[in-house]
Motif scaffolding. Structure first.
Motif, PDB file in Angstrom:
ATOM      1  N   CYS A 553      83.031  52.915  48.155  1.00 54.30           N
ATOM      2  CA  CYS A 553      84.450  53.834  47.389  1.00 54.30           C
ATOM      3  C   CYS A 553      83.795  55.225  47.741  1.00 54.30           C
ATOM      4  N   THR A 554      84.508  55.878  48.060  1.00 51.93           N
ATOM      5  CA  THR A 554      84.206  57.189  48.501  1.00 51.93           C
ATOM      6  C   THR A 554      84.618  58.285  47.425  1.00 51.93           C
ATOM      7  N   GLY A 555      85.640  58.106  46.467  1.00 47.77           N
ATOM      8  CA  GLY A 555      85.798  59.196  45.491  1.00 47.77           C
ATOM      9  C   GLY A 555      87.014  60.089  46.208  1.00 47.77           C
ATOM     10  N   ASP A 556      87.093  59.935  47.497  1.00 40.89           N
ATOM     11  CA  ASP A 556      88.315  60.928  47.978  1.00 40.89           C
ATOM     12  C   ASP A 556      89.625  60.104  47.962  1.00 40.89           C
ATOM     13  N   ILE A 557      90.805  60.998  47.627  1.00 44.71           N
ATOM     14  CA  ILE A 557      92.017  60.340  47.682  1.00 44.71           C
ATOM     15  C   ILE A 557      92.693  60.551  49.035  1.00 44.71           C
ATOM     16  N   GLY A 558      93.219  59.487  49.481  1.00 43.65           N
ATOM     17  CA  GLY A 558      93.898  59.404  50.770  1.00 43.65           C
ATOM     18  C   GLY A 558      95.393  59.055  50.764  1.00 43.65           C
ATOM     19  N   GLU A 559      96.108  59.579  51.937  1.00 39.45           N
ATOM     20  CA  GLU A 559      97.598  58.963  51.966  1.00 39.45           C
ATOM     21  C   GLU A 559      97.528  58.294  53.445  1.00 39.45           C
ATOM     22  N   VAL A 560      98.118  57.416  53.656  1.00 40.97           N
ATOM     23  CA  VAL A 560      98.258  56.575  55.015  1.00 40.97           C
ATOM     24  C   VAL A 560      99.836  56.685  55.522  1.00 40.97           C
ATOM     25  N   TYR A 561      99.812  57.385  56.784  1.00 37.39           N
ATOM     26  CA  TYR A 561     100.870  57.540  57.428  1.00 37.39           C
ATOM     27  C   TYR A 561     101.575  56.269  58.110  1.00 37.39           C
ATOM     28  N   PRO A 562     102.888  56.332  58.303  1.00 38.51           N
ATOM     29  CA  PRO A 562     103.393  54.821  58.879  1.00 38.51           C
ATOM     30  C   PRO A 562     102.577  54.734  60.300  1.00 38.51           C
ATOM     31  N   ASP A 563     101.889  55.630  60.910  1.00 37.68           N
ATOM     32  CA  ASP A 563     101.256  55.525  62.297  1.00 37.68           C
ATOM     33  C   ASP A 563      99.849  54.803  62.091  1.00 37.68           C
ATOM     34  N   GLY A 564      99.441  54.774  60.734  1.00 36.81           N
ATOM     35  CA  GLY A 564      98.229  54.252  60.569  1.00 36.81           C
ATOM     36  C   GLY A 564      97.067  55.402  60.311  1.00 36.81           C
ATOM     37  N   CYS A 565      97.420  56.767  60.399  1.00 36.66           N
ATOM     38  CA  CYS A 565      96.555  57.640  60.190  1.00 36.66           C
ATOM     39  C   CYS A 565      96.357  58.080  59.012  1.00 36.66           C
ATOM     40  N   LEU A 566      95.151  58.695  58.471  1.00 38.50           N
ATOM     41  CA  LEU A 566      94.829  59.047  57.059  1.00 38.50           C
ATOM     42  C   LEU A 566      94.646  60.500  56.899  1.00 38.50           C
ATOM     43  N   GLN A 567      95.232  60.880  55.824  1.00 41.35           N
ATOM     44  CA  GLN A 567      95.219  62.406  55.437  1.00 41.35           C
ATOM     45  C   GLN A 567      94.444  62.370  53.902  1.00 41.35           C
ATOM     46  N   ILE A 568      93.386  63.399  53.903  1.00 37.87           N
ATOM     47  CA  ILE A 568      92.690  63.392  52.718  1.00 37.87           C
ATOM     48  C   ILE A 568      93.494  64.343  51.882  1.00 37.87           C
ATOM     49  N   VAL A 569      93.825  63.945  50.568  1.00 41.73           N
ATOM     50  CA  VAL A 569      94.874  64.966  49.878  1.00 41.73           C
ATOM     51  C   VAL A 569      94.024  65.522  48.561  1.00 41.73           C
ATOM     52  N   ASP A 570      92.839  64.925  48.161  1.00 41.55           N
ATOM     53  CA  ASP A 570      92.435  65.074  46.676  1.00 41.55           C
ATOM     54  C   ASP A 570      90.848  64.594  46.702  1.00 41.55           C
ATOM     55  N   ARG A 571      90.240  64.990  45.722  1.00 42.36           N
ATOM     56  CA  ARG A 571      88.934  64.196  45.304  1.00 42.36           C
ATOM     57  C   ARG A 571      88.928  63.835  43.946  1.00 42.36           C
ATOM     58  N   LYS A 572      88.530  62.512  43.508  1.00 39.42           N
ATOM     59  CA  LYS A 572      88.475  62.388  42.235  1.00 39.42           C
ATOM     60  C   LYS A 572      87.495  63.472  41.234  1.00 39.42           C
ATOM     61  N   LYS A 573      86.404  63.902  41.914  1.00 43.14           N
ATOM     62  CA  LYS A 573      85.497  64.614  41.105  1.00 43.14           C
ATOM     63  C   LYS A 573      85.941  65.906  40.951  1.00 43.14           C
ATOM     64  N   ASP A 574      87.119  66.596  41.860  1.00 46.06           N
ATOM     65  CA  ASP A 574      87.615  67.672  41.883  1.00 46.06           C
ATOM     66  C   ASP A 574      88.804  68.014  40.489  1.00 46.06           C
ATOM     67  N   LEU A 575      89.025  67.020  39.949  1.00 47.27           N
ATOM     68  CA  LEU A 575      90.087  66.753  39.058  1.00 47.27           C
ATOM     69  C   LEU A 575      89.866  67.470  37.777  1.00 47.27           C
ATOM     70  N   VAL A 576      90.533  68.334  37.303  1.00 48.01           N
ATOM     71  CA  VAL A 576      90.426  68.818  35.889  1.00 48.01           C
ATOM     72  C   VAL A 576      91.480  68.711  35.196  1.00 48.01           C
ATOM     73  N   LYS A 577      91.350  68.334  34.066  1.00 46.92           N
ATOM     74  CA  LYS A 577      92.685  68.665  32.938  1.00 46.92           C
ATOM     75  C   LYS A 577      92.655  69.834  32.094  1.00 46.92           C
ATOM     76  N   LEU A 578      93.640  70.548  32.304  1.00 47.42           N
ATOM     77  CA  LEU A 578      93.850  71.710  31.336  1.00 47.42           C
ATOM     78  C   LEU A 578      94.123  71.393  29.909  1.00 47.42           C
ATOM     79  N   GLN A 579      94.149  72.540  28.950  1.00 51.13           N
ATOM     80  CA  GLN A 579      94.314  72.335  27.683  1.00 51.13           C
ATOM     81  C   GLN A 579      95.603  71.592  27.408  1.00 51.13           C
ATOM     82  N   ALA A 580      96.685  72.095  28.269  1.00 49.37           N
ATOM     83  CA  ALA A 580      98.127  71.490  27.798  1.00 49.37           C
ATOM     84  C   ALA A 580      98.374  70.114  28.603  1.00 49.37           C
ATOM     85  N   GLY A 581      97.262  69.541  29.197  1.00 52.02           N
ATOM     86  CA  GLY A 581      97.589  68.336  29.867  1.00 52.02           C
ATOM     87  C   GLY A 581      97.883  68.194  31.310  1.00 52.02           C
ATOM     88  N   GLU A 582      97.962  69.323  31.873  1.00 54.99           N
ATOM     89  CA  GLU A 582      98.186  69.341  33.478  1.00 54.99           C
ATOM     90  C   GLU A 582      96.955  69.130  34.111  1.00 54.99           C
TER      91      GLU A 582
END
Length: 712
Positions: A553-582
């Motif tokens: 389990c990589t901890g990286d967030i990916g998106e799979v395109y219709p041709d089967g290729c992957l794009q890395i769009v985010d990382r779980k450890k890089d996510l921070v929740k601000l005071q207002a909830g964003e």
């Protein structure tokens, strides 16, 4: 009025050039299209590359080229690393294998700032053939055995990238000594921790690292009995712990070549035996040793090599990335297996303009003229900025011609075509910065920005394969195909593994997302390693499915395109929740803002008890100094960086770029601190792959964080 007349005149002067370009395109397109098979290449770029084996959006996704079963070996029966090397020696015996340049002279050069830089004048490459390396490997391994190194007992290497590193690795693979690897930039405490955890009795290193880093911590490593240094010089035993023996690599070879030692029986490894314990420098916490068996590495390399067309004895690979990084180690072992030659270099001697190369003498690329090269995005970004700043210094006509050619070729590349005339007339000189022969570059370690990828395509006239993998998967996961003309994606799964997506509801990523499914990337296959060394079952990121296949389990967030290729769009450890909830993805903010011309490097930061993002920035010295001059701000580089006006200028530029690329309002940094010192692995603020070490950066800039959040 005068300026308007000038620009009208310039436009009229450029009109014939535009007409010539149009005429050239019309006349050359059809012959070129059919001769080069451009249509077939475009069709290959657009084909389906992977599909889901389950028919479900979450996968698993598998390469269509090996859809029935995952590939494990390129050379059937060669199921351990020692067999691969033996096979290469038999096939390529007298051919060049490993090359190193002689240092002809060293000079100290004082800079205008008062700093003293060491400059080198280097000779030609001296080569060891496959047969030479085989002999050295045999004698050296025999010598290590004579010094008491036992099969299946770990032995450590803490050394810079050089031929002796690869020779040590091959000697260990041959005699079933599991090799424990450490980055040369790791700090003393991390090294002591890793050496004690792995319990090694033998360590291979260089004199420089022995004197600068190891000497002070050796008393803390009681099990260590033998240190082998790879340099030719002699080391005095004075100041080293009693009971610790020091040997040169040459002395160990001589010991191994004695008749009573060279004939000793060799215990060969099995595919399931431990080959490497690779300590990651890690972007968080203490280093972790990843346990990699022979069959893991062979599966991973089989997948990687399938994406490099024509790999073979006509190729020359330039080796300068850290060999303790899985990307470089697997690249070099693969090159040796396929009969390529490897020329050793370093980031400081890579090109004619590199920091350690004396002006007027040649860098390693110019002398070696490599055909294959691996790079981390940080190095490609640097090349991009250096070339573009040189373009800005050209005369108006030169700059305009370059820009016209660049834009023309860029459009051709986006359509899947090329521009041979532009290559010959405009980009030949730029191409020569890397020797002029590079036919493929592979980028890994972090996401490569589309702007930099296109720049390398245009100026260096070669495809850039973007790869995605981790130490825990032997560096293997996905690599873009050479014919893939898209940017920002990391390609389809390699033939040795498959990927699947796991919903991460907290971050808002699911397999039901539109237009494409998204989620945490899981990698499964024979390349997935055995877990962490002495982890006592704390390997929550590894699991085995019902079919007995290992997954990570990589901890990286990916998106799979219709041709089967992957794009890395985010990382779980890089996510921070601000005071207002964003939720703010720090990695997303950083990769977006790296496109800003004033920024060489950036780290976004956010506290959950605050309602805005702040940032630390390493500014581009040349551009920021010019802006300071325009505003009448003079002083040292440090004084320019700490000037409040310059902080405001950079912040303004950040906001402009952020708005153009449509970052959300709450994602845009509100305050900035400018760092006069670049972040390098030596500073401990980034890993050897130039990934940010968030914890270290936070501690380093703690008082600036407090200042920017209205504290002290």
């Amino acid at each position: 009025m005068g300026q308007r007349t000038d620009s009208t005149l310039q436009s009229l002067l450029l009109l014939p050039i535009h007409l010539l370009i149009w005429l050239y395109s019309v006349l050359s397109f059809l012959p070129w299209y059919f001769i080069t098979g451009a249509g077939h290449k475009k069709a290959q770029s657009e084909r389906i590359k992977a599909r889901s084996t389950s028919g479900q959006a979450e996968g698993p996704y598998r390469s269509v080229d090996h859809f029935e079963s995952l590939a494990r070996e390129d050379f059937p029966g060669k199921d351990t690393l020692d067999k691969l090397f033996q096979h290469a020696v038999q096939r390529y015996g007298s051919a060049h294998c490993l090359g190193t340049r002689d240092i002809l002279s060293e000079e100290n050069e004082t800079q205008p700032s008062g700093k003293v830089f060491k400059k080198l004048i280097l000779g030609e490459y001296r080569w060891l053939s496959y047969n030479d390396v085989d002999t050295i490997v045999n004698e050296y391994g025999s010598g290590l055995q004579a010094l008491g190194q036992q099969p299946k007992n770990t032995i450590a290497i803490f050394c810079e990238t050089r031929a002796e590193w690869m020779i040590t690795a091959q000697a260990c693979f041959r005699r079933n000594f599991p090799l424990v690897t450490f980055y040369a930039t790791l700090g003393e405490d991390a090294i002591a921790y890793g050496l004690n955890e792995s319990g090694v009795t033998h360590l291979v290193t260089s004199i420089e690292l022995l004197e600068s880093k190891l000497k002070s911590v050796l008393p803390q490593i009681p099990k260590l009995k033998h240190v082998i240094y790879v340099d030719q010089k002699k080391v005095s035993a004075e100041g080293y712990p009693a009971g610790l023996s020091l040997y040169s690599m040459e002395a160990v070879r001589e010991l191994g070549a004695r008749p009573e030692n060279i004939g000793r029986p060799i215990v060969k490894p099995q595919p399931s035996d431990l080959a490497v314990v690779m300590y990651t420098s890690g972007s968080t916490g203490r280093p972790k040793g990843v346990m990699i068996i022979h069959s893991n590495l062979i599966a991973g390399m089989t997948g990687q090599c399938e994406r490099i067309p024509g790999l073979g004895p006509n190729d020359t690979y330039i080796a300068y990335l850290p060999l303790a990084h899985v990307l470089e180690m697997t690249a070099e072992i693969s090159c040796v297996t396929y009969g390529c030659r490897i020329g050793y270099s370093s980031p400081q001697t890579l090109s004619d303009q590199s920091t350690k190369i004396k002006k007027g003498s040649k860098g390693d690329c110019t002398v070696l003229r490599p055909t294959l090269m691996a790079a981390v995005p940080e190095i490609m970004d640097r090349i991009n900025k250096n070339v573009m700043s040189k373009v800005q210094e050209m005369s108006y006509i030169q700059r305009t011609l370059f820009t016209l050619g660049y834009k023309y070729k860029l459009e051709q590349i986006k359509r899947g075509y090329d521009a041979p005339l532009c290559n010959a007339l405009l980009f030949r000189k730029v191409k020569k910065l890397l020797g002029g022969q590079v036919r493929m570059m592979l980028s890994g370690g972090a996401p490569l920005s589309p702007v930099t990828q296109r720049f390398m395509n245009v100026c260096f006239c070669c495809p850039v394969g973007q790869g995605y993998g981790l130490t825990e998967t032997c560096g293997a996961g996905t690599i873009t195909e050479v014919v893939d003309i898209s940017t920002g994606r990391v390609g389809a799964p390699l033939i040795c593994c498959e990927i699947r997506l796991r919903d991460w509801a907290e971050g808002g990523y699911t397999s039901k997302d539109k237009p494409n499914p998204r989620g945490e990337v899981l990698i499964g296959g024979p390349n997935v390693t055995q877990g962490y060394y002495r982890s006592d079952g704390n390997d929550q990121d590894f699991f085995v499915d019902d079919n007995g296949q290992r997954w990570f389990c990589t901890g990286d967030i990916g998106e799979v395109y219709p041709d089967g290729c992957l794009q890395i769009v985010d990382r779980k450890k890089d996510l921070v929740k601000l005071q207002a909830g964003e939720y703010v993805s720090l990695g997303k903010v950083e990769s977006a803002l790296k496109n800003c011309a004033l920024i060489d490097n950036i780290c976004a930061y956010a506290n959950s008890d605050q309602n805005y993002v702040i940032s630390f920035v390493v500014p581009n010295q040349k551009k920021l100094t010019e802006l300071a001059k325009q505003r009448g701000i003079v002083g040292t580089w440090e004084e320019i960086c700490t000037h409040p006006d310059m902080e405001r200028v950079v912040l303004g530029e950040i906001k402009e770029v952020a708005v153009n690329i449509k970052l959300q309002r709450f994602e845009i940094p509100v305050k900035v601190h400018l760092s006069p010192e670049p972040w390098t692995p030596e500073t401990g603020l980034v890993t050897d792959a130039f990934k940010l070490k968030r914890k270290e950066l936070k501690n380093h800039y703690l008082h600036h964080i407090e200042r920017m959040y209205g504290g002290k």
